[in-house]
Design a protein around this motif. Structure first.
Motif, short mmCIF file in Angstrom:
data_model
loop_
_atom_site.label_atom_id
_atom_site.label_comp_id
_atom_site.label_asym_id
_atom_site.label_seq_id
_atom_site.Cartn_x
_atom_site.Cartn_y
_atom_site.Cartn_z
N ASN A 47 6.13 -29.64 -23.76
CA ASN A 47 7.26 -30.02 -23.12
C ASN A 47 8.29 -30.62 -24.23
O ASN A 47 9.43 -30.26 -24.18
N TYR A 71 8.19 -29.90 -27.54
CA TYR A 71 8.65 -28.93 -28.27
C TYR A 71 9.85 -28.28 -27.71
O TYR A 71 10.91 -27.85 -28.36
N THR A 72 9.63 -28.00 -26.34
CA THR A 72 10.54 -27.11 -25.49
C THR A 72 11.87 -27.89 -25.55
O THR A 72 13.15 -27.30 -25.88
N ASP A 73 11.83 -29.12 -25.40
CA ASP A 73 12.99 -30.09 -25.09
C ASP A 73 13.85 -30.11 -26.21
O ASP A 73 15.08 -30.17 -26.38
N LYS A 109 13.75 -27.81 -28.82
CA LYS A 109 14.36 -26.26 -28.97
C LYS A 109 15.63 -26.24 -28.38
O LYS A 109 16.76 -25.70 -28.79
N LEU A 131 14.44 -19.99 -20.31
CA LEU A 131 13.59 -19.93 -21.54
C LEU A 131 12.20 -20.23 -21.02
O LEU A 131 11.93 -21.04 -20.29
N SER A 132 11.09 -19.41 -21.61
CA SER A 132 9.71 -19.66 -21.47
C SER A 132 9.10 -20.36 -22.44
O SER A 132 9.81 -20.48 -23.57
N ALA A 133 8.00 -20.88 -22.37
CA ALA A 133 7.26 -21.61 -23.38
C ALA A 133 6.95 -20.61 -24.40
O ALA A 133 7.00 -20.73 -25.70
N VAL A 190 9.92 -20.02 -26.97
CA VAL A 190 10.26 -21.00 -28.15
C VAL A 190 8.58 -21.34 -28.85
O VAL A 190 8.61 -22.37 -29.68
N ALA A 248 5.77 -22.03 -27.81
CA ALA A 248 5.01 -23.46 -27.25
C ALA A 248 3.97 -22.86 -26.27
O ALA A 248 3.86 -21.71 -25.82
N THR A 275 1.72 -22.56 -22.94
CA THR A 275 2.21 -22.52 -21.30
C THR A 275 1.21 -23.67 -20.69
O THR A 275 -0.13 -23.74 -21.12
#
Length: 353
Positions: A215, A217-219, A221, A241-243, A246, A248, A250
């Motif tokens: 989470n 990492y996604t935020d 990016k 976007l999915s994990a 980027v 990351a 899931t």
């Protein structure tokens, strides 16, 4: 218990001891018990018990200081059909020149104890230790029936102490693990696991950390994306976007990995094939031999086998039988009124009218 004033070497026992001093092995063969009265008979001249009731196997031999040794046996009434007074006891030994001899003997006289027959309410098993003199004999052995060897009180106390020490190490460092109600090792006692294994709690913590990391990492990016954009990861328009987009993990992937760790842990806890190769020395059983012992039932079946064993009375009866006469030893008997013709020496003539 019968009270014996002392155990005395017979003449043949003294001779055998002299041979043993010269290097001959002193080998005890068995112990006999009986109810015979010694009377005026000298112990020195005895070759057998006065009236032997039972022949007992030797179950113990121990050397003592001062030129002594202890030879032991066990007297049981389980195979006795008649009771007797335990009045006399003797140790037999093997003489290289004479065969089996009565080595030493003792008689309790009027202080003999009554041994009741088997099959009743009184079950008797007496441990008999006889102290004998061996001088400076170097080689003292005995014919020991290992199937009848009994543990002494001191043996039992040592075993109980070791079991107590073993119990105290349950769940302790450098000890051994206990099992829960499902037969599994509790997580608190697992200690340092291999790198590819994890506890349930540890696996969940790592799964939660992985999810939180994904989470975060996604935020991060997303926050780095400049708007407006024409495409993201080759996607255009309203982009979701999915994990994977980027790089990351899931949630389902993280959970799958956590499940794999849990499954590996469960398999290890359920493994009863000693995966860590724990030896019996590590659990305090290094001195315990892998030897199968005869059961109590098998022992008594063997003792009561009338085909394999004979009594002392049967042995004396067989030894006293007269050998069959040869043809030359047989003589005729004549029953007639006149003298037989050409009679031979030893013929018998019964004259009748």
């Amino acid at each position: 218990m019968s009270t014996f004033g002392g155990i005395v070497l017979t003449n043949k026992g003294k001779n055998l001891q002299s041979k043993a001093q010269a290097g001959v092995t002193l080998e005890y063969t068995r112990i006999g018990v009986g109810d015979g009265n010694l009377g005026s008979t000298s112990i020195l001249s005895l070759n057998y018990l006065v009236n032997e009731i039972k022949s007992l196997s030797i179950v113990k031999l121990k050397a003592l200081e001062g030129g002594k040794s202890v030879v032991g046996t066990v007297l049981s009434n389980q195979d006795l059909t008649q009771g007797f007074y335990f009045r006399e006891v003797g140790v037999y030994a093997a003489d290289p020149d004479l065969g089996e001899i009565l080595y030493c003997y003792g008689n309790a006289g009027e202080l003999a104890e009554y041994i009741s027959p088997g099959g009743g309410t009184d079950i008797i098993e007496k441990s008999i230790d006889i102290h004998t003199s061996v001088g400076n004999t170097q080689n003292v052995t005995a014919v020991i029936d290992s199937s009848l060897v009994y543990a002494t009180q001191s043996d039992i106390e040592r075993i109980e102490l070791r079991l107590s020490n073993h119990e105290n190490k349950k769940g302790q460092s450098n000890g051994y693990a206990s099992l829960d109600e499902k037969g599994n090792v509790p997580e608190s006692q697992l200690g340092n696991l291999p790198d590819n294994l994890e506890t349930t709690t540890g696996a969940q913590e790592k799964a939660d950390a992985a999810k939180q990391g994904a989470n975060n990492y996604t935020d991060t990016k997303i926050s780095e994306i400049d708007y407006p954009v024409d495409s993201v990861n080759n996607k255009t328009g309203d982009v979701t976007l999915s994990a994977a987009d980027v790089g990351a993990e899931t949630p389902s992937g993280a959970q799958a990995k956590a499940n794999a760790v849990q499954e590996s842990l469960n398999n290890h806890k359920g493994d009863t094939t000693n995966p860590h190769n724990v030896t019996k020395a590590q659990v305090g059983l290094s001195n315990v031999g892998n030897v199968q012992q005869a059961s109590r039932t098998e022992f008594y079946e063997h003792q009561e086998d009338g085909v394999r064993h004979i009594t002392a009375a049967e042995r004396r009866k067989w030894n006293g039988k007269q050998d069959a006469l040869t043809v030359e030893q047989r003589r005729p008997i004549y029953i007639q009124s006149t003298a037989p013709e050409n009679p031979q020496e030893g013929d018998i003539w019964i004259e009748v009218e």
